[in-house]
Design a protein around this motif. Structure first.
Motif, PDB file in Angstrom:
ATOM      1  N   UNK A   8       0.860  -1.172   0.000  1.00 48.05           N
ATOM      2  CA  UNK A   8       0.000   0.000   0.000  1.00 48.05           C
ATOM      3  C   UNK A   8       0.898   1.223   0.000  1.00 48.05           C
ATOM      4  N   UNK A   9       0.543   2.180  -0.834  1.00 46.94           N
ATOM      5  CA  UNK A   9       1.362   3.379  -1.000  1.00 46.94           C
ATOM      6  C   UNK A   9       0.493   4.612  -0.845  1.00 46.94           C
ATOM      7  N   UNK A  10       1.001   5.573  -0.089  1.00 45.32           N
ATOM      8  CA  UNK A  10       0.380   6.893  -0.015  1.00 45.32           C
ATOM      9  C   UNK A  10       1.438   7.910  -0.396  1.00 45.32           C
ATOM     10  N   UNK A  11       1.051   8.827  -1.273  1.00 47.04           N
ATOM     11  CA  UNK A  11       1.942   9.935  -1.638  1.00 47.04           C
ATOM     12  C   UNK A  11       1.197  11.228  -1.390  1.00 47.04           C
ATOM     13  N   UNK A  12       1.762  12.081  -0.558  1.00 46.41           N
ATOM     14  CA  UNK A  12       1.190  13.396  -0.299  1.00 46.41           C
ATOM     15  C   UNK A  12       1.801  14.403  -1.252  1.00 46.41           C
ATOM     16  N   UNK A  13       0.972  15.207  -1.847  1.00 45.21           N
ATOM     17  CA  UNK A  13       1.402  16.191  -2.848  1.00 45.21           C
ATOM     18  C   UNK A  13       0.943  17.577  -2.395  1.00 45.21           C
ATOM     19  N   UNK A  14       1.784  18.567  -2.592  1.00 46.30           N
ATOM     20  CA  UNK A  14       1.425  19.942  -2.247  1.00 46.30           C
ATOM     21  C   UNK A  14       0.363  20.438  -3.221  1.00 46.30           C
ATOM     22  N   UNK A  15      -0.763  20.913  -2.646  1.00 43.09           N
ATOM     23  CA  UNK A  15      -1.872  21.433  -3.450  1.00 43.09           C
ATOM     24  C   UNK A  15      -1.701  22.926  -3.690  1.00 43.09           C
ATOM     25  N   UNK A  16      -2.196  23.361  -4.815  1.00 47.90           N
ATOM     26  CA  UNK A  16      -2.213  24.785  -5.151  1.00 47.90           C
ATOM     27  C   UNK A  16      -3.563  25.352  -4.696  1.00 47.90           C
ATOM     28  N   UNK A  17      -3.764  25.322  -3.375  1.00 43.63           N
ATOM     29  CA  UNK A  17      -5.026  25.800  -2.805  1.00 43.63           C
ATOM     30  C   UNK A  17      -5.186  27.295  -3.018  1.00 43.63           C
ATOM     31  N   UNK A  18      -6.444  27.720  -3.067  1.00 40.12           N
ATOM     32  CA  UNK A  18      -6.751  29.147  -3.067  1.00 40.12           C
ATOM     33  C   UNK A  18      -7.248  29.497  -1.672  1.00 40.12           C
ATOM     34  N   UNK A  19      -6.574  30.419  -1.024  1.00 38.43           N
ATOM     35  CA  UNK A  19      -6.918  30.840   0.331  1.00 38.43           C
ATOM     36  C   UNK A  19      -7.029  32.358   0.337  1.00 38.43           C
ATOM     37  N   UNK A  20      -8.202  32.843   0.664  1.00 35.82           N
ATOM     38  CA  UNK A  20      -8.468  34.288   0.708  1.00 35.82           C
ATOM     39  C   UNK A  20      -8.046  34.964  -0.601  1.00 35.82           C
ATOM     40  N   UNK A  21      -8.330  34.290  -1.721  1.00 31.28           N
ATOM     41  CA  UNK A  21      -8.048  34.874  -3.026  1.00 31.28           C
ATOM     42  C   UNK A  21      -6.605  34.754  -3.490  1.00 31.28           C
ATOM     43  N   UNK A  22      -5.761  34.066  -2.704  1.00 33.62           N
ATOM     44  CA  UNK A  22      -4.350  33.886  -3.081  1.00 33.62           C
ATOM     45  C   UNK A  22      -4.070  32.401  -3.300  1.00 33.62           C
ATOM     46  N   UNK A  23      -3.192  32.107  -4.268  1.00 38.68           N
ATOM     47  CA  UNK A  23      -2.840  30.718  -4.584  1.00 38.68           C
ATOM     48  C   UNK A  23      -1.551  30.300  -3.882  1.00 38.68           C
ATOM     49  N   UNK A  24      -1.582  29.087  -3.332  1.00 38.80           N
ATOM     50  CA  UNK A  24      -0.388  28.519  -2.699  1.00 38.80           C
ATOM     51  C   UNK A  24       0.588  28.104  -3.798  1.00 38.80           C
ATOM     52  N   UNK A  25       1.802  28.610  -3.726  1.00 35.37           N
ATOM     53  CA  UNK A  25       2.853  28.253  -4.684  1.00 35.37           C
ATOM     54  C   UNK A  25       3.722  27.117  -4.152  1.00 35.37           C
ATOM     55  N   UNK A  26       3.865  27.043  -2.817  1.00 39.95           N
ATOM     56  CA  UNK A  26       4.749  26.054  -2.203  1.00 39.95           C
ATOM     57  C   UNK A  26       4.434  25.963  -0.718  1.00 39.95           C
ATOM     58  N   UNK A  27       4.978  24.931  -0.089  1.00 33.71           N
ATOM     59  CA  UNK A  27       4.949  24.813   1.372  1.00 33.71           C
ATOM     60  C   UNK A  27       6.383  24.608   1.833  1.00 33.71           C
ATOM     61  N   UNK A  28       6.762  25.350   2.860  1.00 31.52           N
ATOM     62  CA  UNK A  28       8.084  25.184   3.467  1.00 31.52           C
ATOM     63  C   UNK A  28       7.912  24.375   4.748  1.00 31.52           C
ATOM     64  N   UNK A  29       8.467  23.147   4.762  1.00 29.92           N
ATOM     65  CA  UNK A  29       8.342  22.245   5.911  1.00 29.92           C
ATOM     66  C   UNK A  29       9.554  22.366   6.821  1.00 29.92           C
ATOM     67  N   UNK A  30       9.281  22.431   8.132  1.00 25.49           N
ATOM     68  CA  UNK A  30      10.338  22.469   9.139  1.00 25.49           C
ATOM     69  C   UNK A  30       9.976  21.518  10.267  1.00 25.49           C
ATOM     70  N   UNK A  31      10.972  21.147  11.056  1.00 25.67           N
ATOM     71  CA  UNK A  31      10.749  20.274  12.204  1.00 25.67           C
ATOM     72  C   UNK A  31      11.921  20.407  13.157  1.00 25.67           C
ATOM     73  N   UNK A  32      11.758  19.891  14.341  1.00 24.30           N
ATOM     74  CA  UNK A  32      12.869  19.665  15.270  1.00 24.30           C
ATOM     75  C   UNK A  32      13.149  18.174  15.150  1.00 24.30           C
ATOM     76  N   UNK A  33      14.180  17.838  14.366  1.00 26.62           N
ATOM     77  CA  UNK A  33      14.396  16.445  13.961  1.00 26.62           C
ATOM     78  C   UNK A  33      14.518  15.444  15.106  1.00 26.62           C
TER      79      UNK A  33
END
Length: 147
Positions: A37-62
Protein backbone atom coordinates in the motif's frame (compact mmCIF):
# COMPACT_ATOMS: atom_id res chain seq x y z
CA UNK A 1 10.91 1.33 23.28
CA UNK A 2 12.78 -1.35 21.35
CA UNK A 3 16.47 -1.50 20.60
CA UNK A 4 15.78 -0.95 16.91
CA UNK A 5 17.67 1.93 15.34
CA UNK A 6 15.76 5.16 14.82
CA UNK A 7 15.47 5.70 11.06
CA UNK A 8 15.79 9.13 9.48
CA UNK A 9 12.63 9.75 7.46
CA UNK A 10 13.49 13.28 6.36
CA UNK A 11 14.72 14.28 2.91
CA UNK A 12 15.67 17.77 1.78
CA UNK A 13 13.41 18.96 -0.98
CA UNK A 14 10.77 17.09 -2.94
CA UNK A 15 10.56 13.32 -3.12
CA UNK A 16 11.53 12.42 -6.66
CA UNK A 17 9.37 10.03 -8.71
CA UNK A 18 12.50 8.02 -9.59
CA UNK A 19 13.16 7.45 -5.86
CA UNK A 20 9.58 6.17 -5.41
CA UNK A 21 9.87 3.89 -8.44
CA UNK A 22 13.21 2.53 -7.21
CA UNK A 23 11.75 1.87 -3.75
CA UNK A 24 8.94 -0.15 -5.31
CA UNK A 25 11.26 -2.03 -7.67
CA UNK A 26 13.51 -3.15 -4.80
CA UNK A 27 10.64 -5.20 -3.39
CA UNK A 28 10.28 -7.53 -6.39
CA UNK A 29 12.81 -9.94 -4.87
CA UNK A 30 10.84 -10.16 -1.60
CA UNK A 31 8.56 -13.01 -2.70
CA UNK A 32 6.83 -13.44 0.67
CA UNK A 33 5.09 -10.12 0.15
CA UNK A 34 1.66 -10.30 -1.45
CA UNK A 35 0.38 -6.77 -0.91
CA UNK A 36 1.73 -3.23 -0.87
CA UNK A 37 0.00 0.00 0.00
CA UNK A 38 1.36 3.38 -1.00
CA UNK A 39 0.38 6.89 -0.01
CA UNK A 40 1.94 9.94 -1.64
CA UNK A 41 1.19 13.40 -0.30
CA UNK A 42 1.40 16.19 -2.85
CA UNK A 43 1.42 19.94 -2.25
CA UNK A 44 -1.87 21.43 -3.45
CA UNK A 45 -2.21 24.79 -5.15
CA UNK A 46 -5.03 25.80 -2.80
CA UNK A 47 -6.75 29.15 -3.07
CA UNK A 48 -6.92 30.84 0.33
CA UNK A 49 -8.47 34.29 0.71
CA UNK A 50 -8.05 34.87 -3.03
CA UNK A 51 -4.35 33.89 -3.08
CA UNK A 52 -2.84 30.72 -4.58
CA UNK A 53 -0.39 28.52 -2.70
CA UNK A 54 2.85 28.25 -4.68
CA UNK A 55 4.75 26.05 -2.20
CA UNK A 56 4.95 24.81 1.37
CA UNK A 57 8.08 25.18 3.47
CA UNK A 58 8.34 22.25 5.91
CA UNK A 59 10.34 22.47 9.14
CA UNK A 60 10.75 20.27 12.20
CA UNK A 61 12.87 19.66 15.27
CA UNK A 62 14.40 16.45 13.96
CA UNK A 63 15.39 14.69 17.22
CA UNK A 64 11.85 14.99 18.62
CA UNK A 65 10.17 14.15 15.29
CA UNK A 66 12.36 11.10 14.69
CA UNK A 67 11.70 9.78 18.18
CA UNK A 68 7.94 10.22 17.64
CA UNK A 69 8.16 8.50 14.23
CA UNK A 70 10.01 5.60 15.86
CA UNK A 71 7.17 5.25 18.40
CA UNK A 72 4.59 5.27 15.60
CA UNK A 73 6.60 2.72 13.59
CA UNK A 74 6.95 0.35 16.54
CA UNK A 75 3.23 0.60 17.41
CA UNK A 76 2.15 -0.08 13.83
CA UNK A 77 4.53 -3.05 13.49
CA UNK A 78 3.13 -4.44 16.77
CA UNK A 79 -0.45 -4.08 15.51
CA UNK A 80 -0.11 -5.38 11.91
CA UNK A 81 1.83 -8.32 10.40
CA UNK A 82 3.98 -6.15 8.12
CA UNK A 83 7.00 -7.22 6.14
CA UNK A 84 8.27 -3.66 5.88
CA UNK A 85 7.39 0.01 6.17
CA UNK A 86 9.08 2.99 4.56
CA UNK A 87 8.27 6.61 5.38
CA UNK A 88 9.85 9.70 3.81
CA UNK A 89 8.86 13.30 4.57
CA UNK A 90 10.23 16.37 2.85
CA UNK A 91 11.85 19.31 4.58
CA UNK A 92 12.45 22.67 2.94
CA UNK A 93 10.41 24.31 0.22
CA UNK A 94 8.22 22.00 -1.86
CA UNK A 95 6.37 23.49 -4.84
CA UNK A 96 2.73 22.86 -5.66
CA UNK A 97 2.44 19.58 -7.55
CA UNK A 98 5.52 18.02 -5.94
CA UNK A 99 5.51 15.01 -3.59
CA UNK A 100 6.24 15.80 0.07
CA UNK A 101 5.27 12.52 1.80
CA UNK A 102 5.79 8.90 0.75
CA UNK A 103 4.49 6.04 2.90
CA UNK A 104 4.96 2.46 1.66
CA UNK A 105 3.82 -0.60 3.63
CA UNK A 106 4.09 -4.27 2.67
CA UNK A 107 2.73 -7.52 4.06
CA UNK A 108 1.90 -11.07 3.01
CA UNK A 109 -1.69 -9.97 2.36
CA UNK A 110 -3.22 -6.69 1.14
CA UNK A 111 -5.49 -5.79 4.08
CA UNK A 112 -2.76 -5.34 6.72
CA UNK A 113 -0.67 -3.31 4.25
CA UNK A 114 -3.63 -1.04 3.42
CA UNK A 115 -4.78 -0.63 7.03
CA UNK A 116 -1.26 0.02 8.32
CA UNK A 117 -0.54 2.58 5.60
CA UNK A 118 -3.72 4.46 6.40
CA UNK A 119 -2.99 4.44 10.12
CA UNK A 120 0.57 5.66 9.63
CA UNK A 121 -0.59 8.58 7.46
CA UNK A 122 -3.29 9.59 9.97
CA UNK A 123 -0.87 9.37 12.90
CA UNK A 124 1.79 11.37 11.08
CA UNK A 125 -0.70 14.17 10.44
CA UNK A 126 -1.90 14.13 14.06
CA UNK A 127 1.30 13.42 16.01
CA UNK A 128 4.47 14.21 14.05
CA UNK A 129 5.88 17.64 14.90
CA UNK A 130 6.34 18.90 11.35
CA UNK A 131 5.17 22.39 10.46
CA UNK A 132 4.31 23.79 7.07
CA UNK A 133 4.39 27.41 6.02
CA UNK A 134 2.23 28.08 2.97
CA UNK A 135 4.00 30.39 0.54
CA UNK A 136 1.65 32.22 -1.79
CA UNK A 137 2.35 33.27 -5.37
CA UNK A 138 2.66 36.90 -4.17
CA UNK A 139 5.48 35.80 -1.76
CA UNK A 140 3.38 36.30 1.38
CA UNK A 141 3.02 33.35 3.72
CA UNK A 142 1.08 31.83 6.61
CA UNK A 143 1.40 28.75 8.80
CA UNK A 144 -0.59 25.82 7.48
CA UNK A 145 -3.27 24.05 9.49
CA UNK A 146 -3.11 20.25 9.38
CA UNK A 147 -6.26 18.72 7.96
Amino acid sequence: MSDKKIKNIFVQGKIEPAFIADSIAKHSSKTGIGGHSIFMGQVRKDEIAGKLVAAIEYTTYEPLALEKMHEIREAVFAKYPLSCMHVYHSLGTINAGEICLFVFTSSAHRKPAIDACSEVVERLKAELPVWGKEIFEDSTHQWKENM
